[in-house]
Design a protein around this motif. Structure first.
Motif, mmCIF file in Angstrom:
data_model
loop_
_atom_site.group_PDB
_atom_site.id
_atom_site.type_symbol
_atom_site.label_atom_id
_atom_site.label_comp_id
_atom_site.label_asym_id
_atom_site.label_seq_id
_atom_site.Cartn_x
_atom_site.Cartn_y
_atom_site.Cartn_z
ATOM 1 N N VAL A 272 -21.915 27.623 -23.796
ATOM 2 C CA VAL A 272 -22.212 26.375 -24.510
ATOM 3 C C VAL A 272 -20.934 25.568 -24.746
ATOM 4 O O VAL A 272 -20.965 24.331 -24.771
ATOM 5 N N ALA A 273 -19.802 26.242 -24.900
ATOM 6 C CA ALA A 273 -18.542 25.534 -25.128
ATOM 7 C C ALA A 273 -18.109 24.738 -23.903
ATOM 8 O O ALA A 273 -17.264 23.836 -24.016
ATOM 9 N N LEU A 274 -18.682 25.032 -22.736
ATOM 10 C CA LEU A 274 -18.379 24.262 -21.534
ATOM 11 C C LEU A 274 -19.241 23.016 -21.414
ATOM 12 O O LEU A 274 -18.946 22.138 -20.600
ATOM 13 N N PHE A 275 -20.310 22.928 -22.212
ATOM 14 C CA PHE A 275 -21.250 21.825 -22.077
ATOM 15 C C PHE A 275 -20.608 20.446 -22.269
ATOM 16 O O PHE A 275 -20.939 19.506 -21.536
ATOM 17 N N PRO A 276 -19.691 20.252 -23.263
ATOM 18 C CA PRO A 276 -19.059 18.924 -23.367
ATOM 19 C C PRO A 276 -18.285 18.535 -22.110
ATOM 20 O O PRO A 276 -18.294 17.368 -21.708
ATOM 21 N N MET A 277 -17.657 19.509 -21.468
ATOM 22 C CA MET A 277 -16.940 19.205 -20.230
ATOM 23 C C MET A 277 -17.924 18.898 -19.097
ATOM 24 O O MET A 277 -17.657 18.045 -18.245
ATOM 25 N N PHE A 278 -19.055 19.606 -19.083
ATOM 26 C CA PHE A 278 -20.119 19.271 -18.133
ATOM 27 C C PHE A 278 -20.578 17.828 -18.349
ATOM 28 O O PHE A 278 -20.747 17.056 -17.398
ATOM 29 N N PHE A 279 -20.794 17.468 -19.616
ATOM 30 C CA PHE A 279 -21.294 16.138 -19.970
ATOM 31 C C PHE A 279 -20.320 15.047 -19.511
ATOM 32 O O PHE A 279 -20.732 13.986 -19.035
ATOM 33 N N ALA A 280 -19.020 15.326 -19.632
ATOM 34 C CA ALA A 280 -18.008 14.310 -19.326
ATOM 35 C C ALA A 280 -17.685 14.202 -17.842
ATOM 36 O O ALA A 280 -16.990 13.267 -17.430
ATOM 37 N N SER A 281 -18.199 15.115 -17.027
ATOM 38 C CA SER A 281 -17.708 15.229 -15.658
ATOM 39 C C SER A 281 -18.141 14.110 -14.713
ATOM 40 O O SER A 281 -17.607 14.007 -13.604
ATOM 41 N N ASN A 282 -19.088 13.282 -15.091
ATOM 42 C CA ASN A 282 -19.480 12.151 -14.250
ATOM 43 C C ASN A 282 -19.469 10.817 -14.986
ATOM 44 O O ASN A 282 -19.780 9.789 -14.392
ATOM 45 N N ILE A 283 -19.106 10.830 -16.246
ATOM 46 C CA ILE A 283 -19.202 9.589 -17.015
ATOM 47 C C ILE A 283 -18.151 8.573 -16.599
ATOM 48 O O ILE A 283 -18.346 7.362 -16.744
ATOM 49 N N PHE A 284 -17.007 9.047 -16.050
ATOM 50 C CA PHE A 284 -15.951 8.092 -15.726
ATOM 51 C C PHE A 284 -16.280 7.224 -14.517
ATOM 52 O O PHE A 284 -15.641 6.195 -14.295
ATOM 53 N N TYR A 285 -17.289 7.593 -13.708
ATOM 54 C CA TYR A 285 -17.655 6.745 -12.573
ATOM 55 C C TYR A 285 -18.132 5.364 -13.020
ATOM 56 O O TYR A 285 -17.884 4.365 -12.352
ATOM 57 N N THR A 453 -14.945 6.917 -22.708
ATOM 58 C CA THR A 453 -14.737 7.817 -21.572
ATOM 59 C C THR A 453 -13.465 8.637 -21.748
ATOM 60 O O THR A 453 -13.464 9.869 -21.598
ATOM 61 N N PHE A 454 -12.385 7.969 -22.056
ATOM 62 C CA PHE A 454 -11.098 8.635 -22.276
ATOM 63 C C PHE A 454 -11.218 9.670 -23.392
ATOM 64 O O PHE A 454 -10.805 10.833 -23.246
ATOM 65 N N GLY A 455 -11.811 9.282 -24.505
ATOM 66 C CA GLY A 455 -11.917 10.177 -25.652
ATOM 67 C C GLY A 455 -12.748 11.412 -25.362
ATOM 68 O O GLY A 455 -12.375 12.534 -25.731
ATOM 69 N N LEU A 456 -13.881 11.233 -24.670
ATOM 70 C CA LEU A 456 -14.751 12.371 -24.367
ATOM 71 C C LEU A 456 -14.087 13.352 -23.403
ATOM 72 O O LEU A 456 -14.236 14.571 -23.543
ATOM 73 N N CYS A 457 -13.368 12.817 -22.420
ATOM 74 C CA CYS A 457 -12.693 13.700 -21.464
ATOM 75 C C CYS A 457 -11.673 14.590 -22.184
ATOM 76 O O CYS A 457 -11.637 15.805 -21.980
ATOM 77 N N ALA A 458 -10.858 13.984 -23.025
ATOM 78 C CA ALA A 458 -9.842 14.753 -23.747
ATOM 79 C C ALA A 458 -10.474 15.756 -24.708
ATOM 80 O O ALA A 458 -10.067 16.930 -24.778
ATOM 81 N N PHE A 459 -11.496 15.315 -25.443
ATOM 82 C CA PHE A 459 -12.168 16.188 -26.403
ATOM 83 C C PHE A 459 -12.823 17.377 -25.719
ATOM 84 O O PHE A 459 -12.741 18.523 -26.197
ATOM 85 N N SER A 460 -13.470 17.146 -24.591
ATOM 86 C CA SER A 460 -14.203 18.219 -23.919
ATOM 87 C C SER A 460 -13.271 19.310 -23.402
ATOM 88 O O SER A 460 -13.635 20.493 -23.375
ATOM 89 N N ILE A 461 -12.076 18.936 -22.991
ATOM 90 C CA ILE A 461 -11.112 19.941 -22.529
ATOM 91 C C ILE A 461 -10.715 20.863 -23.680
ATOM 92 O O ILE A 461 -10.610 22.082 -23.521
ATOM 93 N N LEU A 462 -10.512 20.275 -24.847
ATOM 94 C CA LEU A 462 -10.139 21.076 -26.017
ATOM 95 C C LEU A 462 -11.251 22.049 -26.404
ATOM 96 O O LEU A 462 -10.991 23.197 -26.768
ATOM 97 N N VAL A 463 -12.510 21.605 -26.328
ATOM 98 C CA VAL A 463 -13.644 22.472 -26.681
ATOM 99 C C VAL A 463 -13.772 23.625 -25.684
ATOM 100 O O VAL A 463 -14.096 24.756 -26.055
ATOM 101 N N ALA A 464 -13.515 23.346 -24.404
ATOM 102 C CA ALA A 464 -13.657 24.371 -23.363
ATOM 103 C C ALA A 464 -12.500 25.356 -23.353
ATOM 104 O O ALA A 464 -12.621 26.454 -22.796
ATOM 105 N N ALA A 465 -11.393 24.983 -23.968
ATOM 106 C CA ALA A 465 -10.172 25.798 -23.878
ATOM 107 C C ALA A 465 -10.370 27.265 -24.281
ATOM 108 O O ALA A 465 -9.890 28.167 -23.575
ATOM 109 N N PRO A 466 -11.060 27.577 -25.395
ATOM 110 C CA PRO A 466 -11.217 28.995 -25.760
ATOM 111 C C PRO A 466 -11.934 29.826 -24.701
ATOM 112 O O PRO A 466 -11.596 30.997 -24.494
ATOM 113 N N VAL A 467 -12.926 29.243 -24.026
ATOM 114 C CA VAL A 467 -13.649 29.977 -22.984
ATOM 115 C C VAL A 467 -12.727 30.271 -21.810
ATOM 116 O O VAL A 467 -12.662 31.398 -21.307
ATOM 117 N N ILE A 468 -12.009 29.247 -21.353
ATOM 118 C CA ILE A 468 -11.107 29.436 -20.217
ATOM 119 C C ILE A 468 -10.010 30.437 -20.583
ATOM 120 O O ILE A 468 -9.614 31.270 -19.773
#
Length: 512
Positions: A272-285, A453-468
């Protein structure tokens, strides 16, 4: 393998089809009989056979080259090659809204229908989508474009989930980065070739809308891609270099497959902690294609930008693919390094994006058809700086996507688990894209789109960090991949097979 064999295809136990003897590390099993396993050696290459991961990934790459690759070339122009970007924005909203729903269950469809049929069905929607824009050039039928976008969402959900399962589960652990990189290079070559087609056919076009011939060429090529998928072999026939097979259930029930989605979350709640990064992965287009390329460049400059963007994607895939498989550094360390570098790139590239965005006229000005003659051409004195920014946006996208796929592949070698994970990835990714295309269709300020877009990309990386940081290990154990409940196992495999699997887990020499 015949239809009479057990319902669980195993990898890592290395059992031969004749005697089911355990397979220990360093031993390569003989391949079965049949033309799909007959190897050939190409100059400078290792032996390859039709049902090998390399051959299958190559074919999947060309399917994506011809379908989503060319689709990306159209999208990269801003507005799908149309002067009125709202039509394309609404169609994209429909695409990703449907994709978001289908994506959650498309892993189950892929496991049930098989890779070959799933990919072929997925490719059909791309050809219809291009046809809808050709129709719009003459009829202005926006409803058909929106319908084609929704149908594409259904098809794309199938295609990308099948592709994701192949890319993450077919290779051996030591090769996953190179496989992902190779796919991304060939796939984005579709965007490059598509952009070249558009640039060549519209080099003197100043109307803001691409020609009929461009759409017609895309329709034919995309249909060929859908047909090519029919020549794939299904996952249960694929044999790796060491003789191992892919962990994937053969002919499961729909109930067990949908249960697998819940099981993926239940047994691995950290996903679930990867979900924000999933969400952000196509928004910048949305911002990059319509808010930068479509809003501020004329058609032929947009075509050139699109070409450079997809070339940069290839470069990004090469760099990250090689780094993620670098053998002299442990896999867990590579995973962390990729995370840190992606975080740094986010601030460096999007910080440059702010320097560009703050000096641009508002959307109310750039969306006026009369503004077309004031847009940047590639001969304009101020073209070079924004063009390089767009190139870095493309590089960033490849780094982001390659990292996510590699991380997911590093978390599991199971075809079933990765199919479900890819389904979650594409579903949540598409939900994010649907939201941002809807914002674009509602004519939200480009500056707001940039900031969010910028904010979500940065935020999602921080949320995913513990899993990685904590979950990506130096290798994935067979026990982890076969972590199903006893009820699920008994439903899909005979008792003898379960006993064999459990015995394999106790063998200290099990090879994954």
């Amino acid at each position: 393998m015949t239809d009479k064999e057990p319902n669980v295809v195993r990898t890592g136990t290395g059992s031969s089809e004749a005697d089911h003897t355990p397979y220990t590390e360093g031993v390569t099993l003989p391949r079965p009989e049949g033309w799909i396993y007959k190897g050939i050696k190409l100059p400078g290459c290792k032996e390859i056979w039709y049902a090998s991961p390399k051959a299958q990934l190559l074919m999947v790459s060309f399917v994506c080259f011809l379908c989503p690759g060319l689709y990306n070339a159209l999208g990269g122009l801003g507005g799908g090659g149309q002067l009125n970007s709202t039509v394309q924005a609404n169609a994209s909203t429909a695409t990703y809204a449907v994709f978001a729903v289908v994506g959650f269950f498309s892993g189950s469809f892929a496991n049930k229908l098989g890779i070959r049929i799933t990919l072929s069905l997925g490719g059909i929607g791309y050809s219809l989508y291009s046809a809808s824009f050709l129709c719009y050039n003459h009829t202005k039928n926006e409803g058909f474009v929106t319908f084609a976008g929704a149908f594409l969402g259904l098809c794309a959900g199938l295609l990308w989930t099948a592709q994701g399962a192949i890319m993450m589960s077919y290779p051996m652990e030591k090769s996953k980065g190179r496989y992902i990189s190779s796919f991304w290079i060939i796939f984005n070559a579709g965007g490059v070739i598509g952009a070249l087609i558009v640039l060549a056919q519209n080099i003197h076009n100043t109307t803001g809308t691409v020609t009929d011939g461009t759409y017609a060429a895309f329709i034919v090529l995309m249909f060929i891609g859908a047909a090519l998928a029919l020549f794939l072999t299904n996952a249960d026939k694929v044999i790796r270099e060491d003789g191992s097979k892919v962990i994937i259930m053969k002919e499961p029930t729909w109930q067990s497959e949908f249960y697998g989605l819940w099981e993926c979350i239940h047994l691995s709640p950290w996903v679930v902690a990867l979900f924000p990064m999933f969400f952000a992965s196509n928004i910048f287009y949305t911002y990059q294609q319509n808010g930068v390329n479509g809003a501020h460049f004329n058609l032929r400059a947009r075509s050139l930008n699109s070409l450079l963007y997809w070339l940069a994607q290839i470069l990004g895939a090469i760099v990250y693919g090689a780094a993620l498989d670098f053998p002299k550094v442990r896999r867990s360390v590579r995973a962390k390094a990729a995370l840190v570098s992606l975080f740094i790139l986010t601030f460096a590239i999007w910080g440059g994006g702010y320097a560009f965005e703050k000096n641009q006229p508002p959307r109310s000005v750039t969306s006026d058809p009369a503004y077309e003659k004031y847009k940047i051409d590639y001969t304009s004195p101020g073209y070079i700086g924004p063009a390089f920014l767009y190139i870095f946006y493309g590089f960033y996208d490849a780094c982001w996507q390659t990292s996510i796929y590699w991380w997911m592949g590093a978390l599991s070698n199971s075809g079933r688990k990765t199919a479900n994970m890819a389904g979650f990835y594409k579903g949540i990714q598409s939900a994010g894209a649907a939201v941002f295309w809807a914002l674009d269709g509602a004519k939200v300020s480009y500056r707001i789109l940039y900031g969010v877009t910028f904010g979500l990309c940065a935020f999602s990386i921080l949320v995913a960090a513990p899993v990685i940081w904590l979950k990506v290990k130096d290798t994935t154990t067979l026990e982890e991949d076969l972590k199903f409940s006893d009820e699920t196992l008994e439903e899909v495999a005979p008792t003898a097979v379960l006993d064999e699997k459990r015995a394999a887990l106790e063998d200290n020499h099990v090879h994954v």
